[in-house]
Motif scaffolding. Sequence first.
Motif, short mmCIF file in Angstrom:
data_model
loop_
_atom_site.label_atom_id
_atom_site.label_comp_id
_atom_site.label_asym_id
_atom_site.label_seq_id
_atom_site.Cartn_x
_atom_site.Cartn_y
_atom_site.Cartn_z
N SER A 182 0.83 -1.21 0.00
CA SER A 182 0.00 0.00 0.00
C SER A 182 0.86 1.26 0.00
O SER A 182 0.59 2.22 -0.73
CB SER A 182 -0.93 -0.01 1.22
OG SER A 182 -1.67 1.18 1.31
N LEU A 183 1.93 1.27 0.80
CA LEU A 183 2.83 2.43 0.86
C LEU A 183 3.56 2.61 -0.48
O LEU A 183 3.79 3.74 -0.92
CB LEU A 183 3.85 2.25 1.99
CG LEU A 183 3.29 2.35 3.41
CD1 LEU A 183 4.36 1.98 4.43
CD2 LEU A 183 2.76 3.75 3.68
N LYS A 184 3.91 1.51 -1.11
CA LYS A 184 4.58 1.59 -2.40
C LYS A 184 3.64 2.22 -3.44
O LYS A 184 4.07 3.04 -4.25
CB LYS A 184 5.01 0.20 -2.86
CG LYS A 184 5.73 0.18 -4.21
CD LYS A 184 6.06 -1.25 -4.62
CE LYS A 184 6.68 -1.28 -6.02
NZ LYS A 184 6.92 -2.67 -6.48
N ARG A 185 2.37 1.84 -3.41
CA ARG A 185 1.40 2.43 -4.34
C ARG A 185 1.23 3.92 -4.10
O ARG A 185 1.03 4.68 -5.03
CB ARG A 185 0.05 1.73 -4.17
CG ARG A 185 0.00 0.33 -4.74
CD ARG A 185 -1.31 -0.34 -4.40
NE ARG A 185 -1.38 -1.69 -4.94
CZ ARG A 185 -2.22 -2.62 -4.51
NH1 ARG A 185 -3.06 -2.34 -3.53
NH2 ARG A 185 -2.22 -3.83 -5.04
N ALA A 190 10.79 6.21 -1.56
CA ALA A 190 10.61 6.87 -0.27
C ALA A 190 11.85 7.68 0.09
O ALA A 190 12.93 7.12 0.23
CB ALA A 190 10.32 5.84 0.82
N LYS A 191 11.66 8.99 0.24
CA LYS A 191 12.75 9.87 0.64
C LYS A 191 12.32 10.67 1.87
O LYS A 191 11.13 10.79 2.16
CB LYS A 191 13.10 10.84 -0.49
CG LYS A 191 13.50 10.19 -1.80
CD LYS A 191 13.78 11.29 -2.85
CE LYS A 191 14.03 10.73 -4.22
NZ LYS A 191 14.23 11.82 -5.22
N GLY A 192 13.33 11.26 2.56
CA GLY A 192 13.03 12.14 3.68
C GLY A 192 12.19 11.47 4.74
O GLY A 192 12.43 10.33 5.15
N LYS A 193 11.16 12.18 5.19
CA LYS A 193 10.29 11.66 6.26
C LYS A 193 9.51 10.42 5.80
O LYS A 193 9.16 9.57 6.63
CB LYS A 193 9.33 12.75 6.72
CG LYS A 193 10.01 13.89 7.48
CD LYS A 193 9.01 14.92 7.96
CE LYS A 193 9.71 16.03 8.74
NZ LYS A 193 8.76 17.08 9.20
N GLU A 196 11.31 7.40 6.84
CA GLU A 196 11.14 7.09 8.26
C GLU A 196 9.80 6.40 8.51
O GLU A 196 9.71 5.43 9.27
CB GLU A 196 11.24 8.37 9.09
CG GLU A 196 12.60 9.04 9.05
CD GLU A 196 12.61 10.37 9.79
OE1 GLU A 196 11.71 10.59 10.62
OE2 GLU A 196 13.51 11.19 9.53
N ILE A 197 8.75 6.92 7.86
CA ILE A 197 7.41 6.33 8.00
C ILE A 197 7.44 4.89 7.50
O ILE A 197 6.90 3.97 8.15
CB ILE A 197 6.37 7.15 7.21
CG1 ILE A 197 6.20 8.54 7.84
CG2 ILE A 197 5.03 6.42 7.13
CD1 ILE A 197 5.39 9.50 6.99
N LEU A 198 8.08 4.69 6.35
CA LEU A 198 8.18 3.36 5.75
C LEU A 198 8.91 2.39 6.69
O LEU A 198 8.43 1.28 6.93
CB LEU A 198 8.93 3.46 4.42
CG LEU A 198 9.30 2.14 3.74
CD1 LEU A 198 8.06 1.46 3.21
CD2 LEU A 198 10.30 2.38 2.60
N GLU A 199 10.03 2.82 7.22
CA GLU A 199 10.84 1.94 8.07
C GLU A 199 10.09 1.53 9.33
O GLU A 199 10.07 0.35 9.70
CB GLU A 199 12.15 2.65 8.45
CG GLU A 199 13.08 1.77 9.27
CD GLU A 199 14.45 2.41 9.46
OE1 GLU A 199 15.10 2.07 10.46
OE2 GLU A 199 14.85 3.24 8.62
N GLN A 200 9.45 2.49 9.99
CA GLN A 200 8.73 2.19 11.24
C GLN A 200 7.56 1.24 11.01
O GLN A 200 7.22 0.43 11.88
CB GLN A 200 8.24 3.49 11.90
CG GLN A 200 9.35 4.37 12.44
CD GLN A 200 10.22 3.64 13.46
OE1 GLN A 200 9.72 2.99 14.38
NE2 GLN A 200 11.54 3.74 13.30
N ALA A 201 6.94 1.35 9.84
CA ALA A 201 5.76 0.53 9.55
C ALA A 201 6.12 -0.88 9.08
O ALA A 201 5.27 -1.77 9.09
CB ALA A 201 4.90 1.21 8.49
#
Length: 510
Positions: A182-185, A190-193, A196-201
């Motif tokens: 879903s995040l990829k779509r 993914a750059k910047g913040k 960080e959102i991607l990594e934590q999730a």
Amino acid sequence: MYKKKDYVGALVSSLNKEEKRRFTLLFGKEKDSKEPPLYYDLYQAYENKESELSKIESAVQPSTITSAKRRLYNNILRTLRDLNEDSSTDTLIQNKLTNVELLYRHSLPEQGLLELHKAFKVARSYEKFGLMLQLLDWEKRLNLVLSHPSRPIMEIKAEERDILQKFAQQMDLEGIYAHIVSLKREMGYAKGKNREILEQATIASPLMPSEKDCLSNNALFYRHYIYAIYYWMIFEHHQAYAHSKKLIEFSNHNIQPNDYLSGIFQHITSSVCLRLFDDTLNGIVLAEAFMDEHKLQQSKPFSCIMFAYHANYKMIVLNYMGRREELQDFISVVERRLVAEGNSMPFDARQIILANLMVSYMGIGQLEHASKARERILQLKQKHSIRLDILTDTYLFQLFLLLQSGDYELIKPAAQAAVRFFRKNEDSQNVFNVEMPIALLLSKDHNFEDNKVRKAILSKCRETISTFIRNVTGELNFQEHYSRYLIWIDAIENGAQFYILANEWNLKKY
């Protein structure tokens, strides 16, 4: 069921020669009786002439016809079950479960236990956790009537807990996998913040086990898949490739067909990002063979996804290799498919195909078509949320398109529009660390007619992109999304065609 849709006719039409032969062997003997059963007359009518079917239906009560069709339908399914009893792992285990129940009902629990042990061995081998739990439930039931129970009840319950733990871990990882997709779509890269959102999730989630703590091959598969997508999104493509390569080494009998196929697609993605173009094309062939093996062509969504991957990566590869004639022919195939599919193609697939069509038209020198493809993407924005990296690229692409076409008076307003779009993101300096500097540079007054000025500006654009690529790819010095801009800048600067310089660029790696 039988009036609104002729499911019986469709089933008869789907039978191959061997299936028809087996049906005749099993049920054809009844036709030699004094009064052949109506269901067999119906079968022959379906096989021969529609007019014969109409005669039968008009001569018999509707309720009788319905009953005969139901019997025919069930007998055909019995034939198919007989022919395909060992055709797949799931079918084999389900048939063994049926045997266990039949033997239990015939007061033969010892024989049922033998069948159960055979089924459980297969289910454990292929990590069919749901079926394993069903089999353990039957083992407990058999033990109630066996003179010598197979093992203590506490041992069975301990195994159930172990399976449930494995099952729960797999489901947790499937949940993280669904979230990263879903995040990829939504984001693309993914750059910047966003990183960080991607990594934590995902990889930093408390539900993410270490590789050694994975309790099953299924869990390992989804863990590799999550990491492959994660590293792709943050531009660490060697790491992404290391994980995606593992995906195609798993037995496809263990994994859901849609996820295994998506794993092949992810490996194709990793291959193209490392400039492994032959691996990319071979991966497409592997995916198509998997589709055929598992009969996934009958699924419209899968068929569309397969086409999207085939279309996108073949366009990317042919464009980077500078194979203009092949690319031009393939673009025609893609455009025809888009027309044929209309709006039935999933939006995710359609937006990516249009983005690659935009770049491919530029690659073969058809700038007007490239501009129209860009407009088609922006038209989608009116009804859908465009993936961030695709929408971002429409702004950057437009600037270089104007530079190549010589529409210099339009560059400044186009660059200013791009800057306004980028600044809407609170983390714009990090998210658009390639696009923003170029847009700011081109938003100022320049005499693009002056060859020296134009070359100086192109040189600054080249350095911005080259620096980013070096930082994220190191010795590879290739980034699928941005490297084409370096070739394009050289083409603009030298008044050359993109495909000629792309062909030269591609040959340098050998």
